[in-house]
Scaffold this active site. Structure first.
Site, PDB file in Angstrom:
ATOM      1  N   TRP A 160      21.402  -1.321   4.844  1.00  0.00           N
ATOM      2  CA  TRP A 160      22.753  -1.870   4.872  1.00  0.00           C
ATOM      3  C   TRP A 160      23.855  -0.824   4.708  1.00  0.00           C
ATOM      4  CZ3 TRP A 160      25.102  -7.025   3.620  1.00  0.00           C
ATOM      5  CH2 TRP A 160      24.448  -8.041   4.306  1.00  0.00           C
ATOM      6  N   TYR A 213      16.596   1.952   8.866  1.00  0.00           N
ATOM      7  CA  TYR A 213      17.075   0.595   8.579  1.00  0.00           C
ATOM      8  C   TYR A 213      17.690   0.503   7.188  1.00  0.00           C
ATOM      9  CZ  TYR A 213      17.497  -4.347   7.926  1.00  0.00           C
ATOM     10  OH  TYR A 213      18.033  -5.579   7.686  1.00  0.00           O
TER      11      TYR A 213
HETATM   12  N1  LIG Z   1      10.081  -9.307  -0.211  1.00  0.00           N
HETATM   13  C1  LIG Z   1      11.267  -9.254   0.403  1.00  0.00           C
HETATM   14  N2  LIG Z   1      11.702  -8.091   0.913  1.00  0.00           N
HETATM   15  C2  LIG Z   1      12.888  -8.045   1.543  1.00  0.00           C
HETATM   16  C3  LIG Z   1      13.693  -9.199   1.669  1.00  0.00           C
HETATM   17  C4  LIG Z   1      13.204 -10.423   1.117  1.00  0.00           C
HETATM   18  O1  LIG Z   1      13.854 -11.472   1.201  1.00  0.00           O
HETATM   19  N3  LIG Z   1      12.003 -10.401   0.498  1.00  0.00           N
HETATM   20  N4  LIG Z   1      14.888  -9.117   2.327  1.00  0.00           N
HETATM   21  C5  LIG Z   1      14.965  -8.136   3.401  1.00  0.00           C
HETATM   22  C6  LIG Z   1      16.320  -8.030   3.929  1.00  0.00           C
HETATM   23  S1  LIG Z   1      16.979  -9.467   4.596  1.00  0.00           S
HETATM   24  C7  LIG Z   1      17.023  -6.876   3.964  1.00  0.00           C
HETATM   25  S2  LIG Z   1      18.530  -6.843   4.782  1.00  0.00           S
HETATM   26  C8  LIG Z   1      16.484  -5.634   3.402  1.00  0.00           C
HETATM   27  C9  LIG Z   1      17.559  -4.758   2.718  1.00  0.00           C
HETATM   28  O2  LIG Z   1      17.086  -3.486   2.562  1.00  0.00           O
HETATM   29  P1  LIG Z   1      18.075  -2.221   2.479  1.00  0.00           P
HETATM   30  O3  LIG Z   1      19.269  -2.436   3.334  1.00  0.00           O
HETATM   31  O4  LIG Z   1      17.267  -1.006   2.722  1.00  0.00           O
HETATM   32  O5  LIG Z   1      18.506  -2.302   0.965  1.00  0.00           O
HETATM   33  P2  LIG Z   1      19.715  -1.641   0.186  1.00  0.00           P
HETATM   34  O6  LIG Z   1      19.338  -1.668  -1.248  1.00  0.00           O
HETATM   35  O7  LIG Z   1      20.989  -2.313   0.559  1.00  0.00           O
HETATM   36  O8  LIG Z   1      19.688  -0.138   0.700  1.00  0.00           O
HETATM   37  C10 LIG Z   1      20.813   0.547   1.109  1.00  0.00           C
HETATM   38  C11 LIG Z   1      20.695   1.998   0.649  1.00  0.00           C
HETATM   39  O9  LIG Z   1      21.781   2.720   1.212  1.00  0.00           O
HETATM   40  C12 LIG Z   1      22.378   3.532   0.213  1.00  0.00           C
HETATM   41  N5  LIG Z   1      23.778   3.775   0.608  1.00  0.00           N
HETATM   42  C13 LIG Z   1      24.845   2.978   0.434  1.00  0.00           C
HETATM   43  N6  LIG Z   1      25.945   3.547   0.932  1.00  0.00           N
HETATM   44  C14 LIG Z   1      25.564   4.744   1.447  1.00  0.00           C
HETATM   45  C15 LIG Z   1      26.261   5.798   2.116  1.00  0.00           C
HETATM   46  O10 LIG Z   1      27.461   5.745   2.351  1.00  0.00           O
HETATM   47  N7  LIG Z   1      25.520   6.862   2.538  1.00  0.00           N
HETATM   48  C16 LIG Z   1      24.176   6.955   2.314  1.00  0.00           C
HETATM   49  N8  LIG Z   1      23.545   8.024   2.769  1.00  0.00           N
HETATM   50  N9  LIG Z   1      23.511   5.984   1.662  1.00  0.00           N
HETATM   51  C17 LIG Z   1      24.191   4.892   1.246  1.00  0.00           C
HETATM   52  C18 LIG Z   1      22.228   2.735  -1.058  1.00  0.00           C
HETATM   53  O11 LIG Z   1      22.371   3.560  -2.211  1.00  0.00           O
HETATM   54  C19 LIG Z   1      20.820   2.156  -0.866  1.00  0.00           C
HETATM   55  O12 LIG Z   1      19.847   3.033  -1.342  1.00  0.00           O
HETATM   56  O13 LIG Z   1      15.446  -5.939   2.457  1.00  0.00           O
HETATM   57  C20 LIG Z   1      14.415  -6.756   3.019  1.00  0.00           C
HETATM   58  N10 LIG Z   1      13.307  -6.869   2.078  1.00  0.00           N
HETATM   59  N1  LIG Z   2      23.563 -11.929  -4.029  1.00  0.00           N
HETATM   60  C1  LIG Z   2      22.989 -11.531  -2.873  1.00  0.00           C
HETATM   61  N2  LIG Z   2      23.236 -12.213  -1.738  1.00  0.00           N
HETATM   62  C2  LIG Z   2      22.668 -11.823  -0.565  1.00  0.00           C
HETATM   63  C3  LIG Z   2      21.844 -10.676  -0.494  1.00  0.00           C
HETATM   64  C4  LIG Z   2      21.578  -9.976  -1.724  1.00  0.00           C
HETATM   65  O1  LIG Z   2      20.826  -8.977  -1.755  1.00  0.00           O
HETATM   66  N3  LIG Z   2      22.177 -10.431  -2.874  1.00  0.00           N
HETATM   67  N4  LIG Z   2      21.301 -10.283   0.711  1.00  0.00           N
HETATM   68  C5  LIG Z   2      21.961 -10.736   1.933  1.00  0.00           C
HETATM   69  C6  LIG Z   2      21.077 -10.574   3.095  1.00  0.00           C
HETATM   70  S1  LIG Z   2      20.821  -9.006   3.698  1.00  0.00           S
HETATM   71  C7  LIG Z   2      20.466 -11.594   3.721  1.00  0.00           C
HETATM   72  S2  LIG Z   2      19.530 -11.308   5.118  1.00  0.00           S
HETATM   73  C8  LIG Z   2      20.625 -12.966   3.252  1.00  0.00           C
HETATM   74  C9  LIG Z   2      19.268 -13.664   3.211  1.00  0.00           C
HETATM   75  O2  LIG Z   2      19.432 -15.034   3.181  1.00  0.00           O
HETATM   76  P1  LIG Z   2      18.134 -15.943   3.015  1.00  0.00           P
HETATM   77  O3  LIG Z   2      17.012 -15.349   3.731  1.00  0.00           O
HETATM   78  O4  LIG Z   2      18.507 -17.327   3.382  1.00  0.00           O
HETATM   79  O5  LIG Z   2      17.968 -15.818   1.434  1.00  0.00           O
HETATM   80  P2  LIG Z   2      16.760 -16.028   0.418  1.00  0.00           P
HETATM   81  O6  LIG Z   2      17.383 -15.872  -0.923  1.00  0.00           O
HETATM   82  O7  LIG Z   2      15.636 -15.130   0.766  1.00  0.00           O
HETATM   83  O8  LIG Z   2      16.275 -17.492   0.655  1.00  0.00           O
HETATM   84  C10 LIG Z   2      17.112 -18.621   0.545  1.00  0.00           C
HETATM   85  C11 LIG Z   2      16.367 -19.739  -0.140  1.00  0.00           C
HETATM   86  O9  LIG Z   2      15.268 -20.155   0.655  1.00  0.00           O
HETATM   87  C12 LIG Z   2      14.336 -20.796  -0.213  1.00  0.00           C
HETATM   88  N5  LIG Z   2      13.009 -20.738   0.398  1.00  0.00           N
HETATM   89  C13 LIG Z   2      12.132 -19.712   0.358  1.00  0.00           C
HETATM   90  N6  LIG Z   2      11.006 -20.015   1.068  1.00  0.00           N
HETATM   91  C14 LIG Z   2      11.195 -21.262   1.570  1.00  0.00           C
HETATM   92  C15 LIG Z   2      10.420 -22.121   2.405  1.00  0.00           C
HETATM   93  O10 LIG Z   2       9.324 -21.801   2.842  1.00  0.00           O
HETATM   94  N7  LIG Z   2      10.956 -23.328   2.718  1.00  0.00           N
HETATM   95  C16 LIG Z   2      12.176 -23.729   2.270  1.00  0.00           C
HETATM   96  N8  LIG Z   2      12.636 -24.917   2.650  1.00  0.00           N
HETATM   97  N9  LIG Z   2      12.924 -22.940   1.470  1.00  0.00           N
HETATM   98  C17 LIG Z   2      12.460 -21.717   1.145  1.00  0.00           C
HETATM   99  C18 LIG Z   2      14.403 -20.038  -1.504  1.00  0.00           C
HETATM  100  O11 LIG Z   2      14.307 -20.922  -2.606  1.00  0.00           O
HETATM  101  C19 LIG Z   2      15.734 -19.306  -1.447  1.00  0.00           C
HETATM  102  O12 LIG Z   2      16.606 -19.587  -2.530  1.00  0.00           O
HETATM  103  O13 LIG Z   2      21.171 -12.981   1.940  1.00  0.00           O
HETATM  104  C20 LIG Z   2      22.353 -12.211   1.831  1.00  0.00           C
HETATM  105  N10 LIG Z   2      22.956 -12.529   0.559  1.00  0.00           N
HETATM  106 MO   LIG Z   3      19.147  -9.070   5.272  1.00  0.00          MO
END
Ligand SMILES: Nc1nc2c(c(=O)[nH]1)N[C@H]1C(S)=C(S)[C@@H](COP(=O)(O)OP(=O)(O)OC[C@H]3O[C@@H](n4cnc5c(=O)[nH]c(N)nc54)[C@H](O)[C@@H]3O)O[C@H]1N2
Ligand SMILES: Nc1nc2c(c(=O)[nH]1)N[C@H]1C(S)=C(S)[C@@H](COP(=O)(O)OP(=O)(O)OC[C@H]3O[C@@H](n4cnc5c(=O)[nH]c(N)nc54)[C@H](O)[C@@H]3O)O[C@H]1N2
Ligand SMILES: [Mo]
Length: 770
Positions: free
Chosen positions: A116, A114
């Site tokens: 991005w 898993y």
């Molecule tokens: N507590 C908490 N945890 C969360 C979240 C949260 O809101 N709260 N959000 C969750 C969500 S929504 C997501 S999507 C995940 C994201 O989690 P990840 O998608 O695992 O996070 P990234 O840091 O984007 O990791 C991508 C990795 O791919 C590598 N990479 C990039 N390009 C390439 C390439 O071309 N080849 C190879 N081999 N590697 C490459 C980058 O260097 C990086 O290490 O985290 C989740 N974790």
């Molecule tokens: N700059 C930046 N943008 C991103 C990403 C990143 O790594 N960096 N990651 C991308 C990815 S993979 C994803 S999946 C999306 C995730 O998108 P989301 O999951 O929507 O993003 P979050 O920042 O986790 O949360 C959005 C807001 O929800 C509020 N919140 C948290 N808990 C609660 C709750 O219980 N109730 C209410 N009402 N509000 C709450 C928080 O204040 C937060 O600012 O973002 C994407 N956008």
């Molecule tokens: Mo995500």
């Protein structure tokens, strides 16, 4: 002599750009000409391309090199690495894959991988990992994602599809013209609109919100922090306790019911199960009326505010939106189902500007007007062994092989994993309760990781293969949420000995005897052309023209036209629920699901319901851990990507992630602005830099994810990675999604000696003596 400057079109998840290269080095990323609001994250790229943290050569963990599957697996993360030749590295990987398959079977290889990866679709590392493992016999995969895993498996039971979380919601143009009241659960944090998976040519969300400032839409931002309310909007902030939105929505639903403002006709013709829901709201099923006063006691929003909001919503054209964060929580299905029920009671689903939506405020391009045609895609093939676990049950799988689990009606057991293969993801960023993952990670005999940088996950591998970055190869990129498709041209030579993931897998598949299945006889340029032609063929079938491949490659991008008609979610279903029946068992919106009832899960009731999450401010545990930690997305990077870049480093306090604390909570703990703190609970603790912020409601801490995991010990993480504090429990038996947003903690001033952050120090590398 003046430097030789060259420019190349490219794309990242944080936007399209032109790579400016001088004498073989990336010196700048110029924003794409059609992007009105480019992301600052681009500025971290030049430094990271030549960073000392790049993985230069294949490397093998010393203990594994000597003892292979008998190595001391607790040394992952602390052992030295031995740099080896590509030939030896590939021999080790292919030999190990063959050995494990032979001795333990395909289902002992975990290839979920898993993450991005990159915006380029051909070289998307996770897709290629699946493609390679699928071509060579199969592996255990992951179902769903960390972004909206609970929604993905709940929504089909309720509305027959999960398309609304992929961005197919009533579009901004329609909202702009028709919505009067926009209720934003989770707010509309603009920082998240920097990102589109697959990249955006145009950051359009900010523009739409700019336009909304001049319109008549009233916004209500419901969130634990005022920062989720973009400046300048006609908006009001309603603070709410984290993880309690379901109660607020039920209180609103009850208000509609008791005042007769619910749309009984719509409920009769387009929904099933309102009777059961109404009985629950009235308390006939459990003796508890779910009125606004009841809701106030749970969510902290005053009853009169709840009633007023419900009545206003029924008098206006109202859009109810939830960010994805709401469902990334223990019992995260419930706020989503309840928001649909509330919208159904308002009776505006399928009308212009009304109904429900998800993801506004989560990602750029949710609701961007775009024709519903294909984006560029690379196929992962199909998994011959058809085995998967729910995406976030990673540590459970590693720690409990053979143990049963429930998932969306499926009773299954965790496989016994001997080998983990990961490329394009960073589980030591994305997983919850990382100290638990450290233990699980010691289970497999062998771990292989490809990455471009020495991430925490690469440091915990046995065999590390250096991958090129997108700028070091040709590719094609685009997103189904954006109207542009970009040519991504190779701008730099591969760093040191790094290779494209595609080439690594091509060589491994040659060794495994499945090269033809992996490549289908195409090289990089043939694949890019093929992906383009497949996409444009689909466009033409729907009446959209596109230039030939060579013209596209020459120009650097193509653009789909804006659609002529607004997209309104469930417009056709509203007009004709018989001929446009939904994909649910009843063909209607299910406010009571017979199917979920039949699963008989104790934690997944058959109608929207307030069920207490394990951790929230009203839980008994809050006596010991009085603060609720909200982990949000980082403004200065994408997850953990570019954490070592300038934009991210400048945002740190004393080299650590910031934690936002309400000044009152800080004062009670003698925490001053800019001071180092320790955030802790029974699962672990991390250091962070304190920001006193009255935008954050009392009782709540806000920390972004993304700091590279840097444990000093099992009990202290030095860099500010909040995933040592989060809960690793499935949201419910129905969806088993991550519960990242449910974490009770406390915080204290740091008083001891200050340990240095080591996340960006290089691991110890030695040369191969073989
Ligand atoms: N507590 C908490 N945890 C969360 C979240 C949260 O809101 N709260 N959000 C969750 C969500 S929504 C997501 S999507 C995940 C994201 O989690 P990840 O998608 O695992 O996070 P990234 O840091 O984007 O990791 C991508 C990795 O791919 C590598 N990479 C990039 N390009 C390439 C390439 O071309 N080849 C190879 N081999 N590697 C490459 C980058 O260097 C990086 O290490 O985290 C989740 N974790
Ligand atoms: N700059 C930046 N943008 C991103 C990403 C990143 O790594 N960096 N990651 C991308 C990815 S993979 C994803 S999946 C999306 C995730 O998108 P989301 O999951 O929507 O993003 P979050 O920042 O986790 O949360 C959005 C807001 O929800 C509020 N919140 C948290 N808990 C609660 C709750 O219980 N109730 C209410 N009402 N509000 C709450 C928080 O204040 C937060 O600012 O973002 C994407 N956008
Ligand atoms: Mo995500």
């Amino acid at each position: 002599m003046p430097a030789h400057i060259e420019r190349f079109p490219s794309l990242s998840h944080w936007g399209a750009f032109t790579a400016v290269v001088s004498d073989g080095k990336l010196i700048a990323c110029e924003p794409f000409e059609h992007d009105p609001v480019p992301s600052a994250i681009l500025q971290s790229m030049p430094g990271m391309m030549q960073s000392p943290l790049r993985i230069a050569r294949p490397a093998v963990r010393e203990g594994w090199l000597h003892q292979r599957e008998h190595s001391d697996r607790t040394a992952r993360g602390s052992d030295r690495f031995v740099e080896v030749s590509w030939d030896l590295a590939l021999e080790l990987v292919s030999g190990e894959l063959a050995r494990v398959r032979e001795q333990h079977g395909h289902a002992s290889i975990f290839g979920g991988s898993y993450g991005w990866s990159s915006a380029g679709r051909l070289h998307h590392a996770r897709t290629l990992t699946h493609r390679f493992l699928n071509s060579s016999g199969g592996c255990v995969n992951q179902a769903g994602n960390y972004s909206w895993g609970a929604a993905q498996f709940l929504l089909p039971h309720v509305i027959g599809t999960y398309a609304p979380v992929t961005g197919r919601v009533t579009d901004w143009k329609n909202i702009q013209a028709h919505t009067e009241l926009f209720i934003a659960f989770g707010g509309l944090p603009l920082r998240n609109a920097q990102i589109t998976s697959g990249g955006a040519g145009a950051h359009s969300t900010q523009q739409w919100l700019e336009r909304a400032k001049t319109g008549a839409i009233e916004f209500v931002i419901i969130s634990p922090t005022r920062a989720d309310m973009p400046e300048g909007l006609n908006a009001r902030w309603i603070p709410i306790r984290p993880n309690t939105d379901t109660a607020l929505m039920l209180g609103m639903a009850h208000t509609l019911l008791e005042s007769g403002k619910h749309d009984q006709d719509f409920l009769n013709t387009h929904c099933v199960g309102f009777e059961q829901l109404a009985a629950y709201l009235r308390g006939s099923s459990d003796g508890q009326v779910k009125n606004a006063l009841w809701a106030q006691a749970i969510c902290g929003v005053p009853a009169e505010v709840i009633r007023e909001l419900a009545l206003k919503a029924s008098a206006r054209r109202t859009m109810i939106n939830c960010t994805w964060s709401l469902q990334r929580a223990h019992r995260g299905e419930q706020p989503y189902w309840t928001s649909i029920a509330l919208a159904a009671m308002l009776g505006q689903i399928g009308l212009p500007g009304g109904g429900f939506a998800f993801g506004h405020g989560s990602i750029n391009g949710a609701a961007t007007p775009r024709p519903d045609v294909a984006a560029p895609e690379m196929s992962a093939g199909s998994n011959p062994i058809k085995k998967s676990i729910p995406v976030a049950r990673l540590a459970d799988m590693l720690l409990h092989p053979g143990q049963p689990f429930d998932f969306n009606g499926r009773a299954d057991v965790y496989p016994d994993i001997q080998m983990v293969y990961w490329a394009g993801g960073n589980p030591f960023h994305h997983h919850q309760d990382l100290n638990r993952l450290v233990r699980g990670w010691q289970k497999p005999q062998t771990v292989v990781v490809h990455d471009s940088w020495w991430t925490p996950t690469a440091r915990r591998a046995d065999i590390v293969l250096p991958a090129t970055t997108t700028l070091e190869r040709n590719d094609i990129g685009g997103s189904s949420r954006d109207r542009f498709v970009l040519a991504m041209k190779r701008a730099l030579a591969p760093h040191a000995q790094s290779r494209n993931d595609f080439d690594i897998y091509r060589e491994l598949s040659a060794r495994a005897g499945c090269e033809q299945a992996f490549t289908e006889g195409r090289d990089e340029s043939a694949w890019i052309r093929f992906i383009y032609e497949q996409m444009t063929e689909k466009w033409r079938a729907k009446g959209f023209s596109a230039p030939g491949f060579d013209a596209f490659w020459e120009t650097g991008h193509i653009e789909l036209p804006e659609p002529e008609q607004d997209f309104i979610l469930f417009e056709a279903f509203r007009q004709s629920p018989q001929s446009h029946a939904l994909g649910t068992p009843s063909g209607r919106i299910e406010l009571y699901s017979e199917k979920i009832a039949a699963f008989a899960y104790k934690d997944s009731p058959p109608h929207p319901c307030w069920i207490e999450p394990l951790e929230w401010l009203g839980a008994p545990e809050a006596k010991d851990w009085p603060l609720h930690l909200v982990t949000s997305q980082p403004a200065d990077k994408l997850h953990s990507q570019l954490d070592a870049g300038t934009v991210s480093r400048e945002a740190k306090i004393q080299s650590r992630q910031r934690v936002l604390i309400n000044p009152e909570n800080a004062r009670q703990r003698s925490i001053t602005a800019g001071a180092l703190v320790r955030v802790f609970n029974a699962r672990g603790s991390c250091m962070a830099g304190a920001v006193l912020d009255s935008n954050v409601m009392p009782g709540v801490l806000v920390m972004s994810t993304g700091a590279w995991f840097d444990p000093e010990s099992k009990t202290l993480e030095r860099h500010g990675n909040p995933n040592v504090l989060t809960m690793d429990v499935g949201s419910s038996s129905l969806t088993q999604a991550p519960s990242a947003l449910s974490a009770l903690v406390d915080v204290e001033a740091w008083t001891g000696e200050v340990p240095a952050v080591q996340a960006f120090e290089m691991p110890v590398l030695t040369e191969n003596s073989h």
